[in-house]
Design an enzyme around this catalytic site. Sequence first.
Site, mmCIF file in Angstrom:
data_model
loop_
_atom_site.group_PDB
_atom_site.id
_atom_site.type_symbol
_atom_site.label_atom_id
_atom_site.label_comp_id
_atom_site.label_asym_id
_atom_site.label_seq_id
_atom_site.Cartn_x
_atom_site.Cartn_y
_atom_site.Cartn_z
ATOM 1 N N ARG A 117 4.266 -4.888 6.634
ATOM 2 C CA ARG A 117 4.030 -3.666 7.426
ATOM 3 C C ARG A 117 2.966 -3.888 8.497
ATOM 4 O O ARG A 117 1.914 -4.463 8.235
ATOM 5 C CB ARG A 117 3.591 -2.533 6.482
ATOM 6 N N ARG A 136 -2.718 -3.405 7.435
ATOM 7 C CA ARG A 136 -3.703 -2.706 6.615
ATOM 8 C C ARG A 136 -4.245 -3.642 5.552
ATOM 9 O O ARG A 136 -3.495 -4.351 4.898
ATOM 10 C CB ARG A 136 -3.058 -1.472 5.963
ATOM 11 N N ARG A 195 -1.818 -0.439 -6.139
ATOM 12 C CA ARG A 195 -1.408 0.888 -5.651
ATOM 13 C C ARG A 195 -0.094 1.323 -6.297
ATOM 14 O O ARG A 195 0.088 2.503 -6.598
ATOM 15 C CB ARG A 195 -1.279 0.877 -4.122
ATOM 16 N N ARG A 253 -0.535 13.761 -4.840
ATOM 17 C CA ARG A 253 -0.320 12.497 -5.534
ATOM 18 C C ARG A 253 -0.683 12.588 -7.005
ATOM 19 O O ARG A 253 -0.525 11.599 -7.726
ATOM 20 C CB ARG A 253 -1.207 11.422 -4.896
ATOM 21 N N LYS A 308 7.906 7.058 3.728
ATOM 22 C CA LYS A 308 7.524 8.453 3.975
ATOM 23 C C LYS A 308 7.020 8.643 5.408
ATOM 24 O O LYS A 308 7.444 9.547 6.116
ATOM 25 C CB LYS A 308 6.432 8.894 2.981
HETATM 26 P P1 ADP Z 1 5.066 4.911 3.280
HETATM 27 O O1 ADP Z 1 4.532 5.895 4.301
HETATM 28 O O2 ADP Z 1 5.978 5.588 2.289
HETATM 29 O O3 ADP Z 1 4.002 4.124 2.598
HETATM 30 P P2 ADP Z 1 6.139 3.478 5.619
HETATM 31 O O4 ADP Z 1 6.914 4.534 6.326
HETATM 32 O O5 ADP Z 1 4.841 3.068 6.193
HETATM 33 O O6 ADP Z 1 5.985 3.874 4.057
HETATM 34 O O7 ADP Z 1 7.096 2.202 5.487
HETATM 35 C C1 ADP Z 1 6.654 1.037 4.784
HETATM 36 C C2 ADP Z 1 7.208 -0.226 5.457
HETATM 37 O O8 ADP Z 1 8.635 -0.270 5.295
HETATM 38 C C3 ADP Z 1 6.976 -0.305 6.965
HETATM 39 O O9 ADP Z 1 6.817 -1.655 7.276
HETATM 40 C C4 ADP Z 1 8.263 0.268 7.560
HETATM 41 O O10 ADP Z 1 8.525 -0.248 8.860
HETATM 42 C C5 ADP Z 1 9.302 -0.231 6.561
HETATM 43 N N1 ADP Z 1 10.437 0.685 6.382
HETATM 44 C C6 ADP Z 1 10.433 2.040 6.394
HETATM 45 N N2 ADP Z 1 11.666 2.534 6.161
HETATM 46 C C7 ADP Z 1 12.478 1.467 5.962
HETATM 47 C C8 ADP Z 1 13.890 1.315 5.672
HETATM 48 N N3 ADP Z 1 14.688 2.341 5.518
HETATM 49 N N4 ADP Z 1 14.355 0.038 5.548
HETATM 50 C C9 ADP Z 1 13.544 -1.037 5.690
HETATM 51 N N5 ADP Z 1 12.223 -0.952 5.959
HETATM 52 C C10 ADP Z 1 11.690 0.278 6.102
HETATM 53 P P1 ADP Z 2 0.830 4.605 1.298
HETATM 54 O O1 ADP Z 2 1.768 5.627 1.799
HETATM 55 O O2 ADP Z 2 1.145 3.235 1.756
HETATM 56 O O3 ADP Z 2 0.561 4.705 -0.161
HETATM 57 P P2 ADP Z 2 -1.375 6.160 2.306
HETATM 58 O O4 ADP Z 2 -1.713 5.922 3.723
HETATM 59 O O5 ADP Z 2 -0.641 7.408 1.952
HETATM 60 O O6 ADP Z 2 -0.615 4.865 1.829
HETATM 61 O O7 ADP Z 2 -2.692 6.147 1.414
HETATM 62 C C1 ADP Z 2 -3.640 5.112 1.524
HETATM 63 C C2 ADP Z 2 -4.756 5.342 0.526
HETATM 64 O O8 ADP Z 2 -5.423 6.577 0.831
HETATM 65 C C3 ADP Z 2 -4.329 5.490 -0.929
HETATM 66 O O9 ADP Z 2 -4.167 4.233 -1.577
HETATM 67 C C4 ADP Z 2 -5.501 6.289 -1.501
HETATM 68 O O10 ADP Z 2 -6.638 5.464 -1.697
HETATM 69 C C5 ADP Z 2 -5.829 7.255 -0.360
HETATM 70 N N1 ADP Z 2 -5.040 8.498 -0.474
HETATM 71 C C6 ADP Z 2 -4.109 8.956 0.379
HETATM 72 N N2 ADP Z 2 -3.601 10.124 -0.035
HETATM 73 C C7 ADP Z 2 -4.214 10.410 -1.207
HETATM 74 C C8 ADP Z 2 -4.105 11.464 -2.153
HETATM 75 N N3 ADP Z 2 -3.243 12.466 -1.978
HETATM 76 N N4 ADP Z 2 -4.895 11.414 -3.259
HETATM 77 C C9 ADP Z 2 -5.776 10.417 -3.458
HETATM 78 N N5 ADP Z 2 -5.916 9.388 -2.609
HETATM 79 C C10 ADP Z 2 -5.148 9.369 -1.497
#
Ligand code: ADP
Ligand code: ADP
Length: 226
Positions: A128, A161, A172, A88, A13
């Site tokens: 990541r 992270r 998660r 979420r 995302k």
């Molecule tokens: P999210 O915001 O949904 O948690 P991220 O955008 O941070 O996910 O991506 C999670 C991990 O996967 C990062 O290490 C990112 O570089 C990698 N990643 C993102 N998109 C792709 C893809 N299309 N193919 C492989 N790895 C990806």
């Molecule tokens: P990822 O995309 O890898 O899940 P985020 O950066 O979006 O990670 O979120 C990290 C953490 O922040 C979540 O595990 C949660 O603890 C908190 N968080 C983020 N967005 C929300 C939400 N919409 N509702 C509740 N907790 C949230």
Amino acid sequence: MYLILLGAPGAGKGTQAKLIADDLGVAHVSSGDLFRENIKNNTPLGLEAKGYMNRGELVPDATVISMIMSHLGTDACRRGALLDGFPRTIAQAEALDAALYSGFDSGIQKVIYIKVETEELLNRLSGRWICPTCGSSYHEVKNPPKVAGLCDVESTALYQREDDKRSTAENRLQVYFNQTMPLIEFYAAQNLLVEINGQQEVEDVKVDIMEVLTPLAGERSKPLVA
Ligand code: ADP
Ligand code: ADP
């Protein structure tokens, strides 16, 4: 224009939001980034959120909702927002609907669901690396920065992270399955959901998403009078 990126932790995302928000002319609003900024600045909100985040649990709805609503009211979001990580839960989605239809705009235009299998999600999270300055995320194998360990944009040293370590990441994902997946049905029932295959190259995922969203941006910029 209000758009939502839905998907599990690690689905891509944030990566996609950074690539497309400018093209669409909307602000990238990441609830996770907003919490991490508050933690860095030692604010009361950051202190409240920290424990939940470290355990891989959701921050309580009331706290997240009030943070996002006040952010959507700022000048940065005057042309709309691409929401990443919010909503979420069903309660968050209902609060967003209530606010958008009554105050900010005419509701949500589209929800992009980025689908990725569980094993791939865990691999992505464990490799990541994040830029502390701009929040860009990289993967040590799948999506490496141009110079190892440094952000392409900021040249800052990347970090991993704490909540991406395997046990917390698994927690998660469980939270996602229980509390966030019901949103897929919620938005499908409103005819807003479009599913995208997230298990392709970053650039190909982007193309698929833009195919859906570009016509919306075009519609918005058409003159009202022919
Ligand atoms: P999210 O915001 O949904 O948690 P991220 O955008 O941070 O996910 O991506 C999670 C991990 O996967 C990062 O290490 C990112 O570089 C990698 N990643 C993102 N998109 C792709 C893809 N299309 N193919 C492989 N790895 C990806
Ligand atoms: P990822 O995309 O890898 O899940 P985020 O950066 O979006 O990670 O979120 C990290 C953490 O922040 C979540 O595990 C949660 O603890 C908190 N968080 C983020 N967005 C929300 C939400 N919409 N509702 C509740 N907790 C949230």
